[in-house]
Design a protein around this motif. Structure first.
Motif, PDB file in Angstrom:
ATOM      1  N   ASP A  63     -36.207 -49.425  -2.910  1.00 36.89           N
ATOM      2  CA  ASP A  63     -37.649 -49.500  -3.182  1.00 36.89           C
ATOM      3  C   ASP A  63     -38.268 -50.782  -2.629  1.00 36.89           C
ATOM      4  N   LYS A  64     -37.536 -51.485  -1.742  1.00 33.89           N
ATOM      5  CA  LYS A  64     -38.012 -52.723  -1.102  1.00 33.89           C
ATOM      6  C   LYS A  64     -38.204 -53.872  -2.090  1.00 33.89           C
ATOM      7  N   GLU A  65     -37.536 -53.816  -3.227  1.00 36.82           N
ATOM      8  CA  GLU A  65     -37.547 -54.928  -4.171  1.00 36.82           C
ATOM      9  C   GLU A  65     -36.500 -55.935  -3.700  1.00 36.82           C
ATOM     10  N   LYS A  66     -36.845 -57.237  -3.692  1.00 36.62           N
ATOM     11  CA  LYS A  66     -35.951 -58.250  -3.154  1.00 36.62           C
ATOM     12  C   LYS A  66     -35.524 -59.237  -4.239  1.00 36.62           C
ATOM     13  N   TYR A  67     -34.225 -59.624  -4.130  1.00 36.99           N
ATOM     14  CA  TYR A  67     -33.640 -60.523  -5.114  1.00 36.99           C
ATOM     15  C   TYR A  67     -32.709 -61.515  -4.426  1.00 36.99           C
ATOM     16  N   LYS A  68     -32.753 -62.745  -4.911  1.00 34.07           N
ATOM     17  CA  LYS A  68     -31.798 -63.767  -4.473  1.00 34.07           C
ATOM     18  C   LYS A  68     -30.669 -63.782  -5.497  1.00 34.07           C
TER      19      LYS A  68
END
Length: 475
Positions: A63-68
């Motif tokens: 869903d194009k959610e980004k996380y480091k």
């Protein structure tokens, strides 16, 4: 990754490595991980597992959610001990078991499995009708094809040092990747489903310090090919085969601008999992201690726990009371035995109940009443079943080997719509530790269990068993 397999697959399939990050290491079930979503205000742990700020990857969901995601630096801490080990090889450690020609047995609802170490594995069923001979149906699942099954691999290991550094195979035993020593057996009974090719088995010997070479499991992994897990203390002297509890390694994922604290799909998945858990009756720890015995009756809600033949095997240690105190408290039901590893643990209180439970930090304690004690029901049961079994001493006298007790009226089973029930088999267990107890459970029929309880405490009271198998304090 454990308990987050769907999430791990989702994230691993959509990794975008940012500047300063690094490629995702290959995921393995050997090391358990846990995903955490702490938010932006967060400090890395400074104890236990080591973390570094620059040891991270950027994860992108579908869903194009980004996380480091900051990864732990994994190290087993046992490399030096294993590297310096110059003791006997695993084959040499197991050699006494093969030389003494001992056999181990596992009894299931229909089949009995016989493993004669270094010789064969046999699966058989005996039927006897009144006035007729015993009819035996049997299959050999493998025979030893060489005279000394343990010499060849170990000789190769000694002659070629590089071989000793090769990876030791592991098997998932109740959620724990466990090293094993394989011994192959072939030339078994021809298999009609495979053009009469002979059956074959892989014997997997696993370290267990309190075991007596028990058969933990027998599984047909492909048609007429089997895996047999054997628990033995002999391997425990080798550092590479010792059981290690793997700590859960936390991965901390912080959302980047424009992304929610936790992935949307994960939120939905966790809600679905909670809905699936709803049939379970959760009991808080303090509630368990305050609940009185009479409350455990057939009115409990049904709990779906599956119908695995072997639920668990494990060893625990009870407190250091004196022998007399321990016997009195055990027989009064005020001191209970606990055992089991993996998801389910077991609590057995003599003359009271058998519980199966799971503890979780988030959801508390899930408890299942497997059976409760009723003296009249047990006596009625003992009139149709053997409450005492004996073995013959060398001097010709008999002594009690085991007693069996019936505990009925447990939680209602959703598979049978009847209360659970369990037969508890109490056996003597010789041990260097006078307070050791081993507990494991079988389920030969849906929600009808057999609980084995072995302890040196039982050795001291078996001969007090009356005709119903009931025990008392020795005079």
């Amino acid at each position: 990754c454990r308990h987050r397999a769907l999430l791990c697959g989702l994230l691993a399939a959509a990794v975008a490595v940012a500047k300063g990050g690094r490629a995702l290491p290959q995921l393995s079930d050997d090391i358990p991980f846990r995903m955490n979503w702490p938010g932006t205000e967060f400090s890395l742990p400074t104890t236990s597992v080591l973390y570094k700020e620059d040891n991270y990857i950027i994860m992108t969901t579908v869903d194009k959610e980004k996380y480091k995601c900051i990864l732990p630096l994994i190290a087993s801490g046992n490399e030096e001990e294993e590297k310096d080990y110059k003791g006997p090889t695993p084959g040499e450690l197991l050699e006494p078991l093969f030389k003494q020609s001992s056999c181990s047995y596992r009894i299931e609802s229909y089949w009995t499995y016989e493993v004669c170490h270094g010789k064969h594995i046999r699966q058989y069923h005996e039927e006897k009708e009144t006035g007729q001979k015993i009819n035996i149906q049997e299959y050999y699942l493998g025979n030893m094809m060489i005279k000394n099954p343990l010499s060849e691999p170990d000789q190769e290991e000694k002659e070629n040092p590089k071989e000793s550094a090769k990876e030791i195979p592991t098997k998932n035993i109740e959620g724990q990747m466990t090293p094993y020593y394989p011994v192959e057996m072939g030339n078994g009974t021809p298999c009609s489903l495979r053009q009469n090719l002979p059956r074959s088995s892989t014997m997997m010997y696993i370290c267990h310090p309190e075991a007596k070479h028990e058969i933990l499991s027998v599984a047909e992994v492909t048609t007429c090919e089997y895996e047999v897990v054997i628990l033995t203390p002999l391997l425990c002297n080798h550092p590479k085969y010792r059981f290690r509890a793997s700590p859960v390694n936390d991965i901390f994922c912080q959302s980047l601008p424009g992304s929610p604290l936790k992935p949307h799909n994960l939120e939905q998945l966790e809600k679905q999992q909670e809905m699936m858990k709803m049939p379970f009756r959760r009991v808080k720890e303090e509630e368990m201690h305050s609940t009185k015995e009479e409350k455990f009756s057939s009115i409990h809600k049904p709990v779906a726990v599956g119908s695995h033949q072997l639920l668990t095997v494990g060893t625990t240690h009870i407190s250091k009371l004196t022998d007399d105190q321990l016997i009195k408290e055990f027989l009064s039901g005020s001191y209970c035995f606990h055992g089991g590893v993996g998801w389910w643990k077991y609590e057995f209180c003599y003359g009271k109940y058998v519980h199966q439970y799971h503890e979780d930090k988030e959801s508390g304690k899930t408890s299942v009443v497997v059976g409760t004690w009723n003296k009249e029901e047990h006596i009625e049961w003992s009139r149709k079943n053997a409450a005492r079994t004996y073995y013959l001493r060398e001097d010709g006298t008999q002594t009690v080997r085991m007693v069996s007790h019936f505990y009925g009226n447990g939680d209602v089973c959703d598979l049978t719509d009847k209360p659970r029930q369990v037969t508890v088999k109490l056996k003597c267990k010789e041990s260097d530790s006078p307070h050791a107890v081993t507990i494991y459970m079988l389920e030969p029929h849906s929600c009808q269990y057999i609980l084995w309880v072995e302890s040196p405490v039982i050795c001291k009271i078996l001969d007090t068993a009356d005709e119903y198998g009931l025990l008392s304090v020795p005079s």
